[in-house]
Design a protein around this motif. Structure first.
Motif, PDB file in Angstrom:
ATOM      1  N   ALA A  23     -15.113  88.696  20.406  1.00 55.20           N
ATOM      2  CA  ALA A  23     -16.280  89.127  21.177  1.00 55.20           C
ATOM      3  C   ALA A  23     -15.946  89.238  22.657  1.00 55.20           C
ATOM      4  CB  ALA A  23     -17.436  88.148  20.957  1.00 55.20           C
ATOM      5  N   ILE A  24     -15.212  88.268  23.179  1.00 50.65           N
ATOM      6  CA  ILE A  24     -14.855  88.292  24.599  1.00 50.65           C
ATOM      7  C   ILE A  24     -13.878  89.429  24.888  1.00 50.65           C
ATOM      8  CG2 ILE A  24     -13.653  86.999  26.408  1.00 50.65           C
ATOM      9  CD1 ILE A  24     -14.944  84.449  25.190  1.00 50.65           C
ATOM     10  N   ALA A  25     -12.938  89.668  23.977  1.00 48.64           N
ATOM     11  CA  ALA A  25     -12.011  90.794  24.160  1.00 48.64           C
ATOM     12  C   ALA A  25     -12.767  92.120  24.194  1.00 48.64           C
ATOM     13  CB  ALA A  25     -10.978  90.804  23.036  1.00 48.64           C
ATOM     14  N   ARG A  26     -13.811  92.232  23.372  1.00 49.83           N
ATOM     15  CA  ARG A  26     -14.625  93.459  23.372  1.00 49.83           C
ATOM     16  C   ARG A  26     -15.411  93.575  24.679  1.00 49.83           C
ATOM     17  NH1 ARG A  26     -19.184  93.445  20.681  1.00 49.83           N
ATOM     18  NH2 ARG A  26     -18.336  91.824  19.336  1.00 49.83           N
ATOM     19  N   SER A  27     -15.874  92.457  25.210  1.00 56.04           N
ATOM     20  CA  SER A  27     -16.575  92.482  26.490  1.00 56.04           C
ATOM     21  C   SER A  27     -15.669  92.993  27.607  1.00 56.04           C
ATOM     22  CB  SER A  27     -17.095  91.084  26.842  1.00 56.04           C
ATOM     23  OG  SER A  27     -18.146  90.719  25.976  1.00 56.04           O
ATOM     24  N   VAL A  28     -14.393  92.629  27.547  1.00 53.70           N
ATOM     25  CA  VAL A  28     -13.431  93.142  28.534  1.00 53.70           C
ATOM     26  C   VAL A  28     -13.328  94.657  28.428  1.00 53.70           C
ATOM     27  CG1 VAL A  28     -11.000  93.183  29.210  1.00 53.70           C
ATOM     28  CG2 VAL A  28     -12.106  91.002  28.685  1.00 53.70           C
ATOM     29  N   LYS A  29     -13.224  95.170  27.204  1.00 51.26           N
ATOM     30  CA  LYS A  29     -13.121  96.620  27.002  1.00 51.26           C
ATOM     31  C   LYS A  29     -14.355  97.341  27.516  1.00 51.26           C
ATOM     32  CE  LYS A  29     -12.184  96.907  22.561  1.00 51.26           C
ATOM     33  NZ  LYS A  29     -11.825  97.552  21.274  1.00 51.26           N
ATOM     34  N   ILE A  30     -15.526  96.769  27.264  1.00 49.08           N
ATOM     35  CA  ILE A  30     -16.771  97.383  27.740  1.00 49.08           C
ATOM     36  C   ILE A  30     -16.800  97.411  29.262  1.00 49.08           C
ATOM     37  CG2 ILE A  30     -19.271  97.058  27.913  1.00 49.08           C
ATOM     38  CD1 ILE A  30     -19.203  96.049  25.000  1.00 49.08           C
ATOM     39  N   ALA A  31     -16.446  96.295  29.891  1.00 48.81           N
ATOM     40  CA  ALA A  31     -16.466  96.226  31.353  1.00 48.81           C
ATOM     41  C   ALA A  31     -15.501  97.231  31.966  1.00 48.81           C
ATOM     42  CB  ALA A  31     -16.134  94.806  31.822  1.00 48.81           C
ATOM     43  N   GLN A  32     -14.316  97.337  31.407  1.00 48.29           N
ATOM     44  CA  GLN A  32     -13.335  98.286  31.930  1.00 48.29           C
ATOM     45  C   GLN A  32     -13.812  99.724  31.742  1.00 48.29           C
ATOM     46  OE1 GLN A  32      -9.930  96.952  29.655  1.00 48.29           O
ATOM     47  NE2 GLN A  32      -9.222  95.589  31.287  1.00 48.29           N
ATOM     48  N   HIS A  33     -14.471  99.976  30.622  1.00 51.51           N
ATOM     49  CA  HIS A  33     -14.954 101.333  30.350  1.00 51.51           C
ATOM     50  C   HIS A  33     -16.086 101.716  31.293  1.00 51.51           C
ATOM     51  CE1 HIS A  33     -15.810 104.941  28.053  1.00 51.51           C
ATOM     52  NE2 HIS A  33     -17.074 104.570  27.935  1.00 51.51           N
ATOM     53  N   ILE A  34     -17.061 100.840  31.460  1.00 51.28           N
ATOM     54  CA  ILE A  34     -18.183 101.209  32.330  1.00 51.28           C
ATOM     55  C   ILE A  34     -17.757 101.242  33.797  1.00 51.28           C
ATOM     56  CG2 ILE A  34     -19.912 100.380  30.685  1.00 51.28           C
ATOM     57  CD1 ILE A  34     -20.345  97.974  32.554  1.00 51.28           C
ATOM     58  N   GLU A  35     -16.728 100.484  34.146  1.00 49.83           N
ATOM     59  CA  GLU A  35     -16.174 100.602  35.494  1.00 49.83           C
ATOM     60  C   GLU A  35     -15.620 102.008  35.721  1.00 49.83           C
ATOM     61  OE1 GLU A  35     -13.695  97.649  38.185  1.00 49.83           O
ATOM     62  OE2 GLU A  35     -12.376  98.551  36.681  1.00 49.83           O
ATOM     63  N   SER A  36     -14.963 102.554  34.708  1.00 55.80           N
ATOM     64  CA  SER A  36     -14.428 103.914  34.825  1.00 55.80           C
ATOM     65  C   SER A  36     -15.540 104.946  34.926  1.00 55.80           C
ATOM     66  CB  SER A  36     -13.528 104.235  33.619  1.00 55.80           C
ATOM     67  OG  SER A  36     -14.295 104.459  32.441  1.00 55.80           O
ATOM     68  N   LEU A  37     -16.752 104.580  34.480  1.00 57.46           N
ATOM     69  CA  LEU A  37     -17.906 105.477  34.549  1.00 57.46           C
ATOM     70  C   LEU A  37     -18.723 105.248  35.823  1.00 57.46           C
ATOM     71  CD1 LEU A  37     -19.145 105.091  30.847  1.00 57.46           C
ATOM     72  CD2 LEU A  37     -17.879 107.029  31.809  1.00 57.46           C
ATOM     73  N   ASP A  38     -18.241 104.373  36.694  1.00 54.01           N
ATOM     74  CA  ASP A  38     -18.906 104.055  37.956  1.00 54.01           C
ATOM     75  C   ASP A  38     -20.260 103.379  37.764  1.00 54.01           C
ATOM     76  OD1 ASP A  38     -16.858 104.930  39.653  1.00 54.01           O
ATOM     77  OD2 ASP A  38     -17.541 107.006  39.533  1.00 54.01           O
ATOM     78  N   PHE A  39     -20.379 102.547  36.737  1.00 52.59           N
ATOM     79  CA  PHE A  39     -21.552 101.692  36.639  1.00 52.59           C
ATOM     80  C   PHE A  39     -21.504 100.685  37.789  1.00 52.59           C
ATOM     81  CE2 PHE A  39     -22.293 103.777  32.856  1.00 52.59           C
ATOM     82  CZ  PHE A  39     -23.214 103.178  32.001  1.00 52.59           C
ATOM     83  N   GLN A  40     -22.676 100.248  38.234  1.00 54.83           N
ATOM     84  CA  GLN A  40     -22.755  99.382  39.405  1.00 54.83           C
ATOM     85  C   GLN A  40     -22.300  97.960  39.118  1.00 54.83           C
ATOM     86  OE1 GLN A  40     -23.439 100.115  42.456  1.00 54.83           O
ATOM     87  NE2 GLN A  40     -23.966  98.200  43.467  1.00 54.83           N
ATOM     88  N   ARG A  41     -22.732  97.409  37.970  1.00 50.70           N
ATOM     89  CA  ARG A  41     -22.460  95.996  37.702  1.00 50.70           C
ATOM     90  C   ARG A  41     -22.509  95.718  36.199  1.00 50.70           C
ATOM     91  NH1 ARG A  41     -25.592  94.273  41.610  1.00 50.70           N
ATOM     92  NH2 ARG A  41     -26.909  96.092  41.893  1.00 50.70           N
ATOM     93  N   VAL A  42     -21.916  94.596  35.810  1.00 47.74           N
ATOM     94  CA  VAL A  42     -22.055  94.094  34.449  1.00 47.74           C
ATOM     95  C   VAL A  42     -22.409  92.615  34.558  1.00 47.74           C
ATOM     96  CG1 VAL A  42     -19.541  93.676  34.247  1.00 47.74           C
ATOM     97  CG2 VAL A  42     -20.970  93.804  32.184  1.00 47.74           C
ATOM     98  N   TRP A  43     -23.448  92.228  33.828  1.00 50.53           N
ATOM     99  CA  TRP A  43     -23.924  90.848  33.862  1.00 50.53           C
ATOM    100  C   TRP A  43     -23.777  90.194  32.494  1.00 50.53           C
ATOM    101  CZ3 TRP A  43     -29.283  90.862  36.824  1.00 50.53           C
ATOM    102  CH2 TRP A  43     -29.031  91.028  38.196  1.00 50.53           C
ATOM    103  N   TYR A  44     -23.663  88.865  32.508  1.00 52.52           N
ATOM    104  CA  TYR A  44     -23.539  88.062  31.293  1.00 52.52           C
ATOM    105  C   TYR A  44     -24.615  86.982  31.309  1.00 52.52           C
ATOM    106  CZ  TYR A  44     -19.299  90.662  31.176  1.00 52.52           C
ATOM    107  OH  TYR A  44     -18.419  91.723  31.179  1.00 52.52           O
ATOM    108  N   ALA A  45     -25.202  86.730  30.154  1.00 52.50           N
ATOM    109  CA  ALA A  45     -26.360  85.837  30.064  1.00 52.50           C
ATOM    110  C   ALA A  45     -25.973  84.484  29.500  1.00 52.50           C
ATOM    111  CB  ALA A  45     -27.442  86.478  29.195  1.00 52.50           C
TER     112      ALA A  45
END
Length: 329
Positions: A23-45
């Motif tokens: 799950a954490i490895a997938r979170s890394v992939k998501i964060a890297q992907h949305i960074e490439s899309l110029d998303f502003q931020r990623v938060w964790y709950a």
């Protein structure tokens, strides 16, 4: 209305057949992907005692994600402040900001992020800490303020650092607090939409400008499932709806593959409960969700959409974020 800012909330859900490491490895992939899309931020709950959520040690997960990305802001959505001494959070996030300057957000909530028995374990039987939330937020502001230099209790690292605070909520109580403190406000529309419209109105009408913020800044977290076709998106969304069914029936399960139809179909009580939780979900192709989200944001004065996407297939999950970006470009 200004262009909608895009961000992501990630609970690091554990999928069927995987463990927390996956799950954490997938979170890394998501964060890297949305960074490439110029998303502003990623938060964790911060959630506790939940077998299929891997974000309980939220500060540690933020550090890991920030170390695997380059520029996207990384933060908490949120830290459940009554579970912690404000000084500890000031030191933790002061350390994070020191390691990753200009990239750390601190979103704060007053809920326990768990059941009452676990809350007692976290708070060492002091369940009154939730009532101290407004003062705890002010204590955090004091610890981060460089004017705290002559106090007997100080936060190192932390003091003098620019770490933006956000108030999180799922009710109108949090709207009043965010407005009175002049802080940005993030609403949990993704699971508790019932008071969303009222909370937005209260926040905007009662906002008091502060050193942190001159005018209201409102974030809405919503569920988004986007695909090449609306039919495909609706199929993928069964994973998300089935997950919510597990929550409302207190039979939590891992994120599972999509099904031909939702597993609770024909059970009115569950259908109604899930629909209530997910009434602000956006499901469809980019031509469908784009106008829907734009209208939603305009109607409720939303500055930023924070998307959460419970999609089982990793590649389709990443594509959903890409399509969301295209829909709102």
């Amino acid at each position: 209305m200004d262009k909608i800012v895009l961000s992501t909330l990630d609970l690091a859900p554990v999928k069927k057949g995987e463990n927390a490491a996956g799950a954490i490895a997938r979170s890394v992939k998501i964060a890297q992907h949305i960074e490439s899309l110029d998303f502003q931020r990623v938060w964790y709950a911060e959630h506790h005692n939940m077998e299929y959520i891997a974000s309980s040690a939220t500060s540690l997960l933020i550090q890991h994600i920030a170390s695997k990305t380059n520029r996207i802001r990384v933060g908490s959505g949120g830290i459940m402040l009554p579970n912690h001494a404000p000084l500890v959070i000031a030191e933790q996030f002061g350390t994070l900001e020191t390691l990753f300057p200009g990239r750390i957000d601190l979103g704060l909530g007053r809920a326990p992020g768990t059941d009452q028995l676990t809350a007692m374990a976290l708070r060492r039987n002091n369940l009154n800490t939730a009532f101290q939330f407004p003062q705890d937020v002010k204590d955090l502001q004091r610890y981060f303020n460089e004017a705290n230099y002559d106090a007997k209790v100080r936060a190192f690292p932390g003091e003098g650092l620019d770490i933006p605070l956000y108030i999180l909520g799922s009710s109108t109580d949090s709207a009043y607090l965010a407005a009175s403190l002049g802080l940005p406000y993030a609403f949990a529309t993704h699971f508790a939409p019932a008071q969303f419209a009222s909370a937005s109105m209260i926040y905007h009408q009662n906002f008091v400008p502060s050193e942190a913020l001159e005018k209201p800044y409102f974030i809405s977290c919503v569920n988004v499932v986007a695909a090449d076709t609306t039919e495909e998106a609706e199929h993928l969304s069964t994973s998300f709806y089935n997950l919510f069914a597990g929550i409302v029936t207190n039979s939590r399960k891992p994120l599972s593959p999509p099904t031909e139809q939702v597993i609770y179909k024909g059970i009115p009580a569950i259908e109604q409960a899930v629909q209530g939780m997910a009434s602000c979900a956006f499901v469809g192709d980019k031509n469908k969700i784009g106008p829907e989200i734009e209208k939603f944001a305009a109607d409720h004065k939303v500055n930023e959409i924070m998307a959460t996407s419970y999609i089982f297939d990793d590649d389709k999950c990443l594509k959903s974020f890409s399509l969301l970006r295209e829909a709102l470009s």
